[in-house]
Design a protein around this motif. Sequence first.
Motif, PDB file in Angstrom:
ATOM      1  N   SER A 169       5.725  -2.698  12.679  1.00  0.00           N
ATOM      2  CA  SER A 169       4.877  -3.168  13.774  1.00  0.00           C
ATOM      3  C   SER A 169       4.842  -2.169  14.924  1.00  0.00           C
ATOM      4  O   SER A 169       3.767  -1.837  15.445  1.00  0.00           O
ATOM      5  CB  SER A 169       5.375  -4.526  14.275  1.00  0.00           C
ATOM      6  OG  SER A 169       4.555  -5.000  15.322  1.00  0.00           O
TER       7      SER A 169
ATOM      8  N   LYS B 190      -1.928  -6.088   8.038  1.00  0.00           N
ATOM      9  CA  LYS B 190      -1.729  -7.520   7.792  1.00  0.00           C
ATOM     10  C   LYS B 190      -0.249  -7.874   7.835  1.00  0.00           C
ATOM     11  O   LYS B 190       0.138  -8.915   8.386  1.00  0.00           O
ATOM     12  CB  LYS B 190      -2.328  -7.906   6.442  1.00  0.00           C
ATOM     13  CG  LYS B 190      -2.308  -9.404   6.169  1.00  0.00           C
ATOM     14  CD  LYS B 190      -3.019  -9.736   4.862  1.00  0.00           C
ATOM     15  CE  LYS B 190      -3.026 -11.245   4.618  1.00  0.00           C
ATOM     16  NZ  LYS B 190      -3.737 -11.587   3.353  1.00  0.00           N
ATOM     17  N   GLN B 191       0.600  -7.001   7.272  1.00  0.00           N
ATOM     18  CA  GLN B 191       2.050  -7.243   7.286  1.00  0.00           C
ATOM     19  C   GLN B 191       2.600  -7.276   8.707  1.00  0.00           C
ATOM     20  O   GLN B 191       3.596  -7.944   8.978  1.00  0.00           O
ATOM     21  CB  GLN B 191       2.777  -6.137   6.510  1.00  0.00           C
ATOM     22  CG  GLN B 191       2.343  -5.970   5.071  1.00  0.00           C
ATOM     23  CD  GLN B 191       2.981  -4.742   4.452  1.00  0.00           C
ATOM     24  OE1 GLN B 191       4.189  -4.526   4.578  1.00  0.00           O
ATOM     25  NE2 GLN B 191       2.182  -3.922   3.785  1.00  0.00           N
TER      26      GLN B 191
ATOM     27  N   GLY C  43       0.902  -8.302  11.352  1.00  0.00           N
ATOM     28  CA  GLY C  43       0.254  -9.324  12.162  1.00  0.00           C
ATOM     29  C   GLY C  43      -1.019  -8.878  12.849  1.00  0.00           C
ATOM     30  O   GLY C  43      -1.497  -9.542  13.779  1.00  0.00           O
ATOM     31  N   ILE C  44      -1.600  -7.764  12.410  1.00  0.00           N
ATOM     32  CA  ILE C  44      -2.873  -7.306  12.980  1.00  0.00           C
ATOM     33  C   ILE C  44      -3.996  -8.052  12.270  1.00  0.00           C
ATOM     34  O   ILE C  44      -4.091  -8.021  11.039  1.00  0.00           O
ATOM     35  CB  ILE C  44      -3.036  -5.785  12.810  1.00  0.00           C
ATOM     36  CG1 ILE C  44      -1.924  -5.051  13.572  1.00  0.00           C
ATOM     37  CG2 ILE C  44      -4.401  -5.327  13.297  1.00  0.00           C
ATOM     38  CD1 ILE C  44      -1.935  -3.546  13.388  1.00  0.00           C
ATOM     39  N   ASP C  45      -4.854  -8.716  13.039  1.00  0.00           N
ATOM     40  CA  ASP C  45      -5.855  -9.582  12.410  1.00  0.00           C
ATOM     41  C   ASP C  45      -6.951  -8.777  11.705  1.00  0.00           C
ATOM     42  O   ASP C  45      -7.096  -7.567  11.911  1.00  0.00           O
ATOM     43  CB  ASP C  45      -6.455 -10.568  13.419  1.00  0.00           C
ATOM     44  CG  ASP C  45      -7.256  -9.892  14.518  1.00  0.00           C
ATOM     45  OD1 ASP C  45      -8.075  -9.015  14.207  1.00  0.00           O
ATOM     46  OD2 ASP C  45      -7.062 -10.243  15.691  1.00  0.00           O
ATOM     47  N   SER C  46      -7.717  -9.469  10.894  1.00  0.00           N
ATOM     48  CA  SER C  46      -8.703  -8.827  10.025  1.00  0.00           C
ATOM     49  C   SER C  46      -9.820  -8.146  10.811  1.00  0.00           C
ATOM     50  O   SER C  46     -10.369  -7.126  10.375  1.00  0.00           O
ATOM     51  CB  SER C  46      -9.302  -9.854   9.059  1.00  0.00           C
ATOM     52  OG  SER C  46      -9.927 -10.906   9.777  1.00  0.00           O
ATOM     53  N   VAL C  47     -10.169  -8.701  11.965  1.00  0.00           N
ATOM     54  CA  VAL C  47     -11.239  -8.104  12.776  1.00  0.00           C
ATOM     55  C   VAL C  47     -10.831  -6.709  13.253  1.00  0.00           C
ATOM     56  O   VAL C  47     -11.614  -5.751  13.182  1.00  0.00           O
ATOM     57  CB  VAL C  47     -11.575  -9.003  13.985  1.00  0.00           C
ATOM     58  CG1 VAL C  47     -12.593  -8.316  14.893  1.00  0.00           C
ATOM     59  CG2 VAL C  47     -12.100 -10.351  13.517  1.00  0.00           C
ATOM     60  N   VAL C  48      -9.599  -6.606  13.717  1.00  0.00           N
ATOM     61  CA  VAL C  48      -9.097  -5.312  14.189  1.00  0.00           C
ATOM     62  C   VAL C  48      -8.982  -4.332  13.024  1.00  0.00           C
ATOM     63  O   VAL C  48      -9.362  -3.158  13.141  1.00  0.00           O
ATOM     64  CB  VAL C  48      -7.731  -5.480  14.884  1.00  0.00           C
ATOM     65  CG1 VAL C  48      -7.145  -4.111  15.257  1.00  0.00           C
ATOM     66  CG2 VAL C  48      -7.871  -6.346  16.124  1.00  0.00           C
ATOM     67  N   ARG C  49      -8.500  -4.811  11.897  1.00  0.00           N
ATOM     68  CA  ARG C  49      -8.376  -3.936  10.724  1.00  0.00           C
ATOM     69  C   ARG C  49      -9.743  -3.425  10.289  1.00  0.00           C
ATOM     70  O   ARG C  49      -9.885  -2.271   9.880  1.00  0.00           O
ATOM     71  CB  ARG C  49      -7.682  -4.672   9.575  1.00  0.00           C
ATOM     72  CG  ARG C  49      -6.250  -5.095   9.883  1.00  0.00           C
ATOM     73  CD  ARG C  49      -5.440  -5.361   8.618  1.00  0.00           C
ATOM     74  NE  ARG C  49      -6.072  -6.316   7.728  1.00  0.00           N
ATOM     75  CZ  ARG C  49      -5.930  -7.639   7.799  1.00  0.00           C
ATOM     76  NH1 ARG C  49      -5.182  -8.174   8.771  1.00  0.00           N
ATOM     77  NH2 ARG C  49      -6.514  -8.441   6.932  1.00  0.00           N
ATOM     78  N   GLU C  50     -10.745  -4.279  10.398  1.00  0.00           N
ATOM     79  CA  GLU C  50     -12.105  -3.874  10.035  1.00  0.00           C
ATOM     80  C   GLU C  50     -12.625  -2.789  10.979  1.00  0.00           C
ATOM     81  O   GLU C  50     -13.339  -1.868  10.560  1.00  0.00           O
ATOM     82  CB  GLU C  50     -13.035  -5.087  10.072  1.00  0.00           C
ATOM     83  CG  GLU C  50     -14.466  -4.804   9.632  1.00  0.00           C
ATOM     84  CD  GLU C  50     -14.559  -4.397   8.168  1.00  0.00           C
ATOM     85  OE1 GLU C  50     -15.534  -3.709   7.812  1.00  0.00           O
ATOM     86  OE2 GLU C  50     -13.650  -4.758   7.381  1.00  0.00           O
TER      87      GLU C  50
END
Length: 287
Positions: free
Chosen positions: A210, A249-250, A252-259
């Motif tokens: 993290s 994801k591991q 705790g970063i949400d999918s919107v940020v990852r996108e």
Amino acid sequence: MKLVMIIAVLGLSLISSFAISDEDTSISGKAFPEVTFDKVQEIFGHNLDTDDTVLKTLLLAIGMDHTTTKSPNASQRIGIPYIIHDGPAYWVRRLQSGDNSLEVLVNNALLLLYTIENIPKAKETAFILLKASAEKGYWPADYYIAEVNLEEHLTQDYLSATPSTGLMDNPTKTIAKDTMARYNRCADMGFAPCQFRIGFWLSGSPKSLSDGLNILRAAIHTTRADTRYQGVLDGAMIMAAREIVFKGKQAGIDSVVREEYANLIKQQLAVLSESGNRREDGFAEDK
């Protein structure tokens, strides 16, 4: 090797390479010396336009420190323009006389790393001079020492983003601790390459994943906010974004940020592709 011995060896090696004259040793006192392309070629050839990532980034670090208003080294005459303006022999003579000031140590190290002259053990001696510079608080030297440590002691593959995993013996642990401390010092100065190194290092372990990804996000932000990094850290930024996309994801970063970072990868790859096409077009025109 003690610094006094380095001075003796360096003096013999460099004095034989650079003829000393009254013109070489005269100083005008210009704050920002002007240099000509011919003079650059005479001393450094094409070595300043290097493909070596560490040497290229060291010059960037020195330039950024010199132009930072809060730099504690603002009064120091450090860098390629000063070497060219005053003449290599001037800087060698100062070191040979026992002058261990920061500007003398760094400029002699730069001479050793970039000169067109063939000087025995140039890289090894430059390392010692820059290590002494780092001990005086010069963070660009910390960057260089950390990179050499990483390459020679802490990775199996220098192109890898993180140090080799597995058990370390005590000497290697000491080097690893020293290297991380050096990266932290230059990262604290806002230098993105050091931020990337720390981020990759920490993200390689589940316990610090993290923290590592957060530092990589900060490094990407630093890089995109400063145009001086353009063309220098493109690869590091893509690698960091991939790390965030695949491991986010591991942590705790949400999918919107990852996108968002996935889109950044696409943008950067498109920029690199376009740049490559322009270079190919240029080569074709030259032919």
